[in-house]
Design a protein around this motif. Sequence first.
Motif, mmCIF file in Angstrom:
data_model
loop_
_atom_site.group_PDB
_atom_site.id
_atom_site.type_symbol
_atom_site.label_atom_id
_atom_site.label_comp_id
_atom_site.label_asym_id
_atom_site.label_seq_id
_atom_site.Cartn_x
_atom_site.Cartn_y
_atom_site.Cartn_z
ATOM 1 N N GLU A 44 0.867 -1.169 0.000
ATOM 2 C CA GLU A 44 0.000 0.000 0.000
ATOM 3 C C GLU A 44 0.912 1.230 0.000
ATOM 4 O OE1 GLU A 44 -3.847 0.562 2.454
ATOM 5 O OE2 GLU A 44 -2.186 1.261 3.713
ATOM 6 N N VAL A 45 0.655 2.165 -0.895
ATOM 7 C CA VAL A 45 1.439 3.395 -0.977
ATOM 8 C C VAL A 45 0.587 4.538 -0.447
ATOM 9 C CG1 VAL A 45 2.630 4.999 -2.511
ATOM 10 C CG2 VAL A 45 2.692 2.535 -2.995
ATOM 11 N N GLN A 46 1.127 5.265 0.517
ATOM 12 C CA GLN A 46 0.448 6.438 1.060
ATOM 13 C C GLN A 46 1.326 7.658 0.800
ATOM 14 O OE1 GLN A 46 -1.180 6.117 5.105
ATOM 15 N NE2 GLN A 46 -0.646 3.941 5.040
ATOM 16 N N SER A 64 6.586 1.050 11.058
ATOM 17 C CA SER A 64 6.881 -0.349 10.761
ATOM 18 C C SER A 64 7.799 -0.507 9.556
ATOM 19 C CB SER A 64 5.588 -1.119 10.494
ATOM 20 O OG SER A 64 4.789 -1.153 11.648
ATOM 21 N N PHE A 65 7.767 0.479 8.649
ATOM 22 C CA PHE A 65 8.562 0.444 7.427
ATOM 23 C C PHE A 65 9.220 1.807 7.224
ATOM 24 C CE2 PHE A 65 5.156 -2.670 6.902
ATOM 25 C CZ PHE A 65 5.899 -3.815 6.636
ATOM 26 N N TYR A 119 4.949 6.711 2.203
ATOM 27 C CA TYR A 119 5.005 5.527 3.059
ATOM 28 C C TYR A 119 4.525 4.325 2.268
ATOM 29 C CZ TYR A 119 4.411 2.734 7.348
ATOM 30 O OH TYR A 119 4.505 1.776 8.336
ATOM 31 N N VAL A 120 5.381 3.324 2.136
ATOM 32 C CA VAL A 120 5.046 2.074 1.464
ATOM 33 C C VAL A 120 5.047 0.994 2.532
ATOM 34 C CG1 VAL A 120 5.694 0.416 -0.324
ATOM 35 C CG2 VAL A 120 6.132 2.860 -0.667
ATOM 36 N N THR A 125 -1.305 -1.446 7.296
ATOM 37 C CA THR A 125 -0.348 -1.127 8.359
ATOM 38 C C THR A 125 -0.551 0.316 8.802
ATOM 39 O OG1 THR A 125 1.289 -2.640 7.418
ATOM 40 C CG2 THR A 125 2.110 -0.951 8.931
ATOM 41 N N PRO A 126 -0.686 0.559 10.115
ATOM 42 C CA PRO A 126 -0.793 1.953 10.561
ATOM 43 C C PRO A 126 0.445 2.755 10.171
ATOM 44 C CG PRO A 126 -1.311 0.413 12.345
ATOM 45 C CD PRO A 126 -0.760 -0.387 11.211
#
Length: 132
Positions: A44-46, A64-65, A119-120, A125-126
């Motif tokens: 998921e890309v944000q 987390s990432f 954010y990937v 994922t929060p």
Amino acid sequence: MRLLPYLAAPLLIASVPAGAQEPARPTLLLRETIAGMPRGERQEVQVLTATIAPGQSTVFHTHSFPVTVFVLEGTFTLDLQGRGTAVVPAGQSMIEPPNVPMTGHNRSVTEPARVVIFYVADPGTPFLHPVQ
């Protein structure tokens, strides 16, 4: 002679008529080899924005990432527990490491700091995890 069209194609693409503008090209801002990226079949890309008011800070948190931050305006300061402080002025970027407690700040007393965040992560994922 099927090769001829393929050989001629790059010449047609690369040639620019006299007086025409050159094609737009990206500018590399940051290249860094990092660990900790998601490895699932899907990610998921944000893309987020944040404005940090003068003197304001983020919560003490982890990700987390890895998180990529590009500073649009002002200066963004990031205190990384056990790793020191990063100061990132407008027009620059940085990568925040995963699983490291951190707090972001705008140390200016007059100017806001505006950032774009990439954010990937694994889907769902929060973005961050507050640290108590």
